[in-house]
Design a protein around this motif. Structure first.
Motif, PDB file in Angstrom:
ATOM      1  N   LYS A  44       0.830  -1.219   0.000  1.00  0.00           N
ATOM      2  CA  LYS A  44       0.000   0.000   0.000  1.00  0.00           C
ATOM      3  C   LYS A  44       0.863   1.267   0.000  1.00  0.00           C
ATOM      4  CE  LYS A  44      -4.098  -2.069   0.643  1.00  0.00           C
ATOM      5  NZ  LYS A  44      -3.694  -3.156  -0.270  1.00  0.00           N
ATOM      6  N   LEU A  45       1.969   1.210  -0.724  1.00  0.00           N
ATOM      7  CA  LEU A  45       2.871   2.352  -0.733  1.00  0.00           C
ATOM      8  C   LEU A  45       2.817   3.129  -2.045  1.00  0.00           C
ATOM      9  CD1 LEU A  45       6.079   0.913   0.948  1.00  0.00           C
ATOM     10  CD2 LEU A  45       4.438   2.523   1.896  1.00  0.00           C
ATOM     11  N   MET A  46       2.007   2.635  -3.008  1.00  0.00           N
ATOM     12  CA  MET A  46       1.960   3.332  -4.293  1.00  0.00           C
ATOM     13  C   MET A  46       1.633   4.793  -4.071  1.00  0.00           C
ATOM     14  SD  MET A  46       2.759   2.183  -7.150  1.00  0.00           S
ATOM     15  CE  MET A  46       1.954   2.878  -8.587  1.00  0.00           C
ATOM     16  N   ASN A  47       2.267   5.647  -4.883  1.00  0.00           N
ATOM     17  CA  ASN A  47       1.977   7.069  -4.824  1.00  0.00           C
ATOM     18  C   ASN A  47       2.440   7.723  -3.522  1.00  0.00           C
ATOM     19  OD1 ASN A  47       1.141   9.254  -6.155  1.00  0.00           O
ATOM     20  ND2 ASN A  47      -1.045   8.842  -6.020  1.00  0.00           N
ATOM     21  N   THR A  48       3.464   7.145  -2.890  1.00  0.00           N
ATOM     22  CA  THR A  48       4.112   7.816  -1.770  1.00  0.00           C
ATOM     23  C   THR A  48       5.597   7.906  -2.092  1.00  0.00           C
ATOM     24  OG1 THR A  48       4.652   5.789  -0.616  1.00  0.00           O
ATOM     25  CG2 THR A  48       2.519   6.755  -0.127  1.00  0.00           C
ATOM     26  N   ARG A  49       6.287   8.797  -1.394  1.00  0.00           N
ATOM     27  CA  ARG A  49       7.725   8.917  -1.648  1.00  0.00           C
ATOM     28  C   ARG A  49       8.443   7.624  -1.302  1.00  0.00           C
ATOM     29  NH1 ARG A  49       6.985  13.705   1.164  1.00  0.00           N
ATOM     30  NH2 ARG A  49       6.802  15.548  -0.171  1.00  0.00           N
ATOM     31  N   LEU A  50       7.905   6.898  -0.300  1.00  0.00           N
ATOM     32  CA  LEU A  50       8.558   5.652   0.110  1.00  0.00           C
ATOM     33  C   LEU A  50       8.638   4.646  -1.036  1.00  0.00           C
ATOM     34  CD1 LEU A  50       7.336   4.760   3.707  1.00  0.00           C
ATOM     35  CD2 LEU A  50       9.664   5.237   2.930  1.00  0.00           C
ATOM     36  N   ALA A  51       7.661   4.711  -1.954  1.00  0.00           N
ATOM     37  CA  ALA A  51       7.658   3.781  -3.086  1.00  0.00           C
ATOM     38  C   ALA A  51       8.903   3.973  -3.942  1.00  0.00           C
ATOM     39  CB  ALA A  51       6.411   3.996  -3.932  1.00  0.00           C
ATOM     40  N   VAL A  52       9.382   5.206  -4.025  1.00  0.00           N
ATOM     41  CA  VAL A  52      10.598   5.467  -4.793  1.00  0.00           C
ATOM     42  C   VAL A  52      11.824   5.151  -3.941  1.00  0.00           C
ATOM     43  CG1 VAL A  52      11.900   7.241  -6.020  1.00  0.00           C
ATOM     44  CG2 VAL A  52       9.415   7.247  -6.103  1.00  0.00           C
ATOM     45  N   ILE A  53      11.709   5.470  -2.639  1.00  0.00           N
ATOM     46  CA  ILE A  53      12.884   5.389  -1.769  1.00  0.00           C
ATOM     47  C   ILE A  53      13.248   3.941  -1.421  1.00  0.00           C
ATOM     48  CG2 ILE A  53      13.769   5.993   0.508  1.00  0.00           C
ATOM     49  CD1 ILE A  53      12.053   8.560   0.320  1.00  0.00           C
ATOM     50  N   LEU A  54      12.254   3.161  -0.967  1.00  0.00           N
ATOM     51  CA  LEU A  54      12.578   1.834  -0.420  1.00  0.00           C
ATOM     52  C   LEU A  54      13.321   0.908  -1.385  1.00  0.00           C
ATOM     53  CD1 LEU A  54       9.571   0.847   1.882  1.00  0.00           C
ATOM     54  CD2 LEU A  54      11.964   1.221   2.513  1.00  0.00           C
ATOM     55  N   PRO A  55      12.797   0.673  -2.604  1.00  0.00           N
ATOM     56  CA  PRO A  55      13.534  -0.251  -3.490  1.00  0.00           C
ATOM     57  C   PRO A  55      14.935   0.267  -3.804  1.00  0.00           C
ATOM     58  CG  PRO A  55      11.355   0.213  -4.376  1.00  0.00           C
ATOM     59  CD  PRO A  55      11.576   1.162  -3.249  1.00  0.00           C
ATOM     60  N   ALA A  56      15.070   1.586  -3.924  1.00  0.00           N
ATOM     61  CA  ALA A  56      16.374   2.149  -4.305  1.00  0.00           C
ATOM     62  C   ALA A  56      17.405   1.968  -3.190  1.00  0.00           C
ATOM     63  CB  ALA A  56      16.225   3.619  -4.670  1.00  0.00           C
ATOM     64  N   ILE A  57      16.937   1.929  -1.945  1.00  0.00           N
ATOM     65  CA  ILE A  57      17.871   1.718  -0.829  1.00  0.00           C
ATOM     66  C   ILE A  57      18.598   0.395  -1.017  1.00  0.00           C
ATOM     67  CG2 ILE A  57      17.973   1.171   1.636  1.00  0.00           C
ATOM     68  CD1 ILE A  57      15.854   3.255   2.097  1.00  0.00           C
ATOM     69  N   PHE A  58      17.880  -0.586  -1.554  1.00  0.00           N
ATOM     70  CA  PHE A  58      18.475  -1.919  -1.672  1.00  0.00           C
ATOM     71  C   PHE A  58      18.988  -2.186  -3.081  1.00  0.00           C
ATOM     72  CE2 PHE A  58      15.440  -2.018   1.823  1.00  0.00           C
ATOM     73  CZ  PHE A  58      16.328  -2.278   2.843  1.00  0.00           C
ATOM     74  N   SER A  59      19.372  -1.129  -3.761  1.00  0.00           N
ATOM     75  CA  SER A  59      20.089  -1.306  -5.020  1.00  0.00           C
ATOM     76  C   SER A  59      21.410  -2.011  -4.711  1.00  0.00           C
ATOM     77  CB  SER A  59      20.312   0.078  -5.631  1.00  0.00           C
ATOM     78  OG  SER A  59      21.510   0.100  -6.354  1.00  0.00           O
ATOM     79  N   THR A  60      21.839  -2.919  -5.584  1.00  0.00           N
ATOM     80  CA  THR A  60      23.027  -3.709  -5.257  1.00  0.00           C
ATOM     81  C   THR A  60      24.312  -3.047  -5.723  1.00  0.00           C
ATOM     82  OG1 THR A  60      22.754  -4.975  -7.292  1.00  0.00           O
ATOM     83  CG2 THR A  60      21.783  -5.881  -5.306  1.00  0.00           C
ATOM     84  N   PHE A  61      24.185  -1.987  -6.508  1.00  0.00           N
ATOM     85  CA  PHE A  61      25.370  -1.309  -7.024  1.00  0.00           C
ATOM     86  C   PHE A  61      26.305  -0.784  -5.918  1.00  0.00           C
ATOM     87  CE2 PHE A  61      27.246   2.708  -8.672  1.00  0.00           C
ATOM     88  CZ  PHE A  61      28.145   2.145  -9.546  1.00  0.00           C
TER      89      PHE A  61
END
Lengths: 285, 283
Positions: free
Chosen positions: B145-162
């Motif tokens: 239930k995070l669609m359309n919140t800033r967290l939707a952009v932030i959370l997956p990017a935190i766990f980028s493997t680069f």
């Protein structure tokens, strides 16, 4: 000693790895496995439909166009970027004052795409600045964003953005070739050409491998330029896979997306593995 | 003599290339300094199509900061968008570094079962373009239930493997003996990371921060996918939305967007170059 330290705490690595691993599992790995499963099911009811989604994707006109354009883009950009950047790096390697040149070439990497959107439009629109110059010199105007020329503009923007990155990698590779070997060859009477082809180039195979992979992956990022300048449905010559995914997402064509994601994943994975194998074989010889 | 001639001709060719590379940026800098009636000659042909072509005055007749005044005093939207960008970029940078440092340490210092395979998986997901994982990430975010919140952009990017990969390169160069000797002196593994790993792996971490910042500040695909509410858009999506109609505002906003990126580029160039080279080294 080392062994003792390690055997004492066999699971000692876990607290270090766990936050990252959990995140990667939750946000990337497991969901991707799930979309692999979904690619064999219908989007709404979740019934198993075999390879139907794949058939639908392969017979989809937009998909074919996007694959064709993306393949053409990669097929032209990679050799072009790799050879141009090598020439530039080779020339730079023989100069003394290259700091500033390196910085300038690298700079576009730091420029957010959005900051230049309007500048690109001023330059390349049908009524833009370049057409102003063309028509005032008696040439006819070119539709840079609305015809097959758009493809060349996109290739140009890719080279513009990635040249510095690649030159830097080549330069590091060229600089790491032992000067002692080159000097010895010079003493033996080798000319520049022989040194380039017999000594420098063979040493640079690992550099070539990494440059190929990195340039390939960066080639997907031209979507930013293409999308922000030309929109979700640009000229058909620059309609890329990235546009297609984006538009399928907007239309919620989730089953097609799942199948197409698996196909693209498989192709990229295959390319990486092949490149790595080819490279490892060279290494052993 | 011919050698000298050759060297100077190479310099000349390089100078030409540099001028071409910098040309769009030159335009980005000089155009917002022009008054609106002068700018109209550049912008109105893009909107009105009355047969005119866009002109560019390279030397402004009356250089002015009016466009910036207009942006900073009368465009409150801009602050909100800048704050969005700042919040998204800042929190991703902070948390992805915090998650990546210990993970990179685990890969560099420990030998455990499946380490090689797991690291390969990290590398593969680092190399996969966003579009491939877009659907799967969307499903997770929708489920939370995070669609359309800033967290939707932030959370997956935190766990980028680069970042894990890049920081790992820095840690892998630390000699084993140095870290092991600290263990023998009684330090636990977290202390080894804190007092030996961090100082010695510093350049790898900085390189990662610089490279990530430049990429995140330019983030397009993720916010485009996960944010529907345009009030949440970062600069990278907000600017193109303005369009040529509000060209003067767009051009000055573009400069303000450029400033943090240029700042990081200039102070972090050494790290940036190291980061690019490190990211290219074969595991």
């Amino acid at each position: 000693m080392t062994n003792k330290v390690f055997s004492k705490r066999k699971l000692g690595y876990l607290p270090f790895l766990l936050p990252s691993l959990a995140g990667v599992l939750i946000f990337t790995f497991l969901p991707f496995a799930d979309s692999l499963r979904r690619s064999f099911c219908t989007a709404v009811t979740g019934d198993f439909v075999g390879v139907n989604n794949y058939k639908a994707v392969f017979s989809n006109e937009a998909f074919r166009l996007a694959v064709k354009n993306t393949a053409k883009f990669v097929g032209i950009c990679l050799p072009l970027l790799i050879s141009v950047s090598f020439l530039a790096a080779y020339a730079l390697s023989r100069l003394k004052y290259i700091r500033l040149i390196k910085s300038v070439l690298l700079f576009p990497l730091a420029v957010p795409t959005a900051a230049l959107v309007l500048v690109w439009q001023i330059l390349f629109s049908d009524t833009g600045y370049i057409n102003n110059i063309l028509t005032s010199h008696g040439h006819s105007a070119v539709s840079f964003l609305g015809s097959s020329a758009s493809f060349r503009v996109l290739v140009g923007s890719y080279i513009w953005k990635n040249l510095g990155y690649t030159v830097l990698l080549w330069l590091t590779g060229i600089m790491s070739v032992s000067t002692a070997v080159i000097d010895a060859a010079k003493v033996d009477g080798a000319n520049d050409r022989q040194i380039l082809f017999r000594i420098i180039l063979p040493e640079l195979k690992p550099t070539l491998y990494t440059i190929t992979i990195i340039s390939f992956l960066n080639s997907f990022k031209v979507f930013r330029e293409a999308y922000l300048v030309a929109g979700a449905y640009p000229d058909r010559h620059i309609y890329l896979l990235q546009h297609l995914f984006n538009n399928w997402f907007v239309n919620m064509d989730l089953d097609k997306m799942a199948a197409a994601a698996v196909i693209v994943f498989a192709v990229i994975l295959g390319a990486i593995v092949l490149l790595r194998k080819a490279w490892d074989k060279e290494e052993q010889l | 003599m011919t050698e000298k001639l050759r060297v100077s001709s190479v310099y000349i060719v390089m100078a030409i290339i540099c001028v071409i590379v910098m040309f769009p940026l030159l335009l980005a800098v000089i155009l917002p300094l022009q008054a609106s009636d002068e700018l109209a000659g550049t912008l109105s042909p893009l909107i009105k199509f009355n047969g005119d072509y866009s002109k560019i005055d390279y030397i402004a007749q009356y250089p002015t900061l009016d466009n910036f005044k207009e942006l900073l005093l009368y465009t409150p939207d801009f602050y909100r968008v800048f704050w969005n960008s700042f919040l998204i970029t800042g929190s991703i940078l902070l948390f992805q570094t915090l998650a990546a440092i210990p993970a990179a340490w685990a890969f560099a210092r420990f030998k455990f079962k499946g380490r090689k395979l797991l690291f390969d998986i990290y590398i593969i997901f680092m190399l996969i373009p966003f579009q491939v994982t877009m659907l799967s990430q969307y499903l997770v975010i929708d489920c939370m239930k995070l669609m359309n919140t800033r967290l939707a952009v932030i959370l997956p990017a935190i766990f980028s493997t680069f970042p894990v990969f890049l920081i790992y390169r820095g840690f892998a160069d630390i000699p084993r003996d140095v870290a092991d000797s600290a263990r023998i002196d009684g330090a636990n593994e977290w202390q080894v990371l804190r007092y030996i790993g961090l100082p010695l792996g510093r350049s790898g971490i900085l390189a990662c921060v610089v490279l990530s910042f430049l990429d995140l500040w330019n983030m397009v695909e993720q916010p485009l996918t996960f944010l529907k509410n345009k009030r949440l858009y970062p600069l990278s999506l907000y600017l193109p939305m303005l369009g040529a109609d509000s060209g003067a505002i767009l051009l000055s906003a573009a400069i303000v967007t450029l400033i943090p990126a240029v700042f990081v580029f200039v102070i972090g160039q050494e790290e940036l170059e190291q980061g690019i080279i490190a990211s290219a080294l074969k595991e």
